[in-house]
Write a protein that holds these residues in place. Structure first.
Motif, PDB file in Angstrom:
ATOM      1  N   TYR A 153      65.192 -41.962  36.355  1.00  0.00           N
ATOM      2  CA  TYR A 153      64.132 -42.100  37.352  1.00  0.00           C
ATOM      3  C   TYR A 153      62.756 -41.890  36.715  1.00  0.00           C
ATOM      4  O   TYR A 153      61.833 -42.669  36.939  1.00  0.00           O
ATOM      5  N   ILE A 154      62.622 -40.868  35.920  1.00  0.00           N
ATOM      6  CA  ILE A 154      61.327 -40.555  35.307  1.00  0.00           C
ATOM      7  C   ILE A 154      60.972 -41.559  34.211  1.00  0.00           C
ATOM      8  O   ILE A 154      59.799 -41.793  33.944  1.00  0.00           O
ATOM      9  N   ARG A 155      61.944 -42.175  33.585  1.00  0.00           N
ATOM     10  CA  ARG A 155      61.676 -43.157  32.524  1.00  0.00           C
ATOM     11  C   ARG A 155      61.007 -44.421  33.060  1.00  0.00           C
ATOM     12  O   ARG A 155      60.325 -45.116  32.309  1.00  0.00           O
ATOM     13  N   LYS A 156      61.196 -44.729  34.345  1.00  0.00           N
ATOM     14  CA  LYS A 156      60.547 -45.908  34.923  1.00  0.00           C
ATOM     15  C   LYS A 156      59.049 -45.685  34.933  1.00  0.00           C
ATOM     16  O   LYS A 156      58.557 -44.613  35.279  1.00  0.00           O
ATOM     17  N   LYS A 157      58.325 -46.709  34.571  1.00  0.00           N
ATOM     18  CA  LYS A 157      56.868 -46.604  34.428  1.00  0.00           C
ATOM     19  C   LYS A 157      56.199 -46.149  35.730  1.00  0.00           C
ATOM     20  O   LYS A 157      55.259 -45.354  35.698  1.00  0.00           O
ATOM     21  N   THR A 158      56.676 -46.626  36.864  1.00  0.00           N
ATOM     22  CA  THR A 158      56.054 -46.278  38.143  1.00  0.00           C
ATOM     23  C   THR A 158      56.303 -44.827  38.543  1.00  0.00           C
ATOM     24  O   THR A 158      55.584 -44.290  39.376  1.00  0.00           O
ATOM     25  N   ASN A 159      57.308 -44.186  37.959  1.00  0.00           N
ATOM     26  CA  ASN A 159      57.660 -42.819  38.346  1.00  0.00           C
ATOM     27  C   ASN A 159      57.217 -41.765  37.336  1.00  0.00           C
ATOM     28  O   ASN A 159      57.489 -40.591  37.524  1.00  0.00           O
ATOM     29  N   ARG A 160      56.566 -42.154  36.274  1.00  0.00           N
ATOM     30  CA  ARG A 160      56.223 -41.209  35.210  1.00  0.00           C
ATOM     31  C   ARG A 160      55.242 -40.136  35.645  1.00  0.00           C
ATOM     32  O   ARG A 160      55.210 -39.061  35.068  1.00  0.00           O
ATOM     33  N   THR A 161      54.452 -40.415  36.649  1.00  0.00           N
ATOM     34  CA  THR A 161      53.486 -39.422  37.117  1.00  0.00           C
ATOM     35  C   THR A 161      53.993 -38.665  38.342  1.00  0.00           C
ATOM     36  O   THR A 161      53.229 -37.956  38.984  1.00  0.00           O
ATOM     37  N   ALA A 162      55.278 -38.807  38.648  1.00  0.00           N
ATOM     38  CA  ALA A 162      55.843 -38.132  39.820  1.00  0.00           C
ATOM     39  C   ALA A 162      55.797 -36.617  39.630  1.00  0.00           C
ATOM     40  O   ALA A 162      56.044 -36.104  38.550  1.00  0.00           O
ATOM     41  N   SER A 163      55.459 -35.931  40.706  1.00  0.00           N
ATOM     42  CA  SER A 163      55.460 -34.468  40.663  1.00  0.00           C
ATOM     43  C   SER A 163      56.897 -33.968  40.807  1.00  0.00           C
ATOM     44  O   SER A 163      57.813 -34.720  41.153  1.00  0.00           O
TER      45      SER A 163
END
Length: 62
Positions: free
Chosen positions: A39-49
């Protein structure tokens, strides 16, 4: 070798300095880790808290 009950599922296992849960629970933890990592590896999710990751329905246990 010390035999303990798994803190998650209460089954017996041999505790080592690397694992504090049984093999089945360890594999479950690894599967959950892999989901979060993907999930975090996806570019859109990299800034997820942290809260966004925790609240994501796809990543929830169950």
């Amino acid at each position: 070798m010390d035999v303990f009950n798994c803190p998650n599922c209460n089954s017996l296992f041999v505790m080592t300095k690397f694992r504090d849960v049984c093999d089945a629970c360890y594999k479950e933890e690894e599967a959950q880790y892999d989901k979060v990592y993907a999930y975090i590896r996806k570019k859109t999710n990299r800034t997820a808290s942290m809260m966004q990751v925790v609240m994501k329905p796809v990543l929830k246990k169950g």
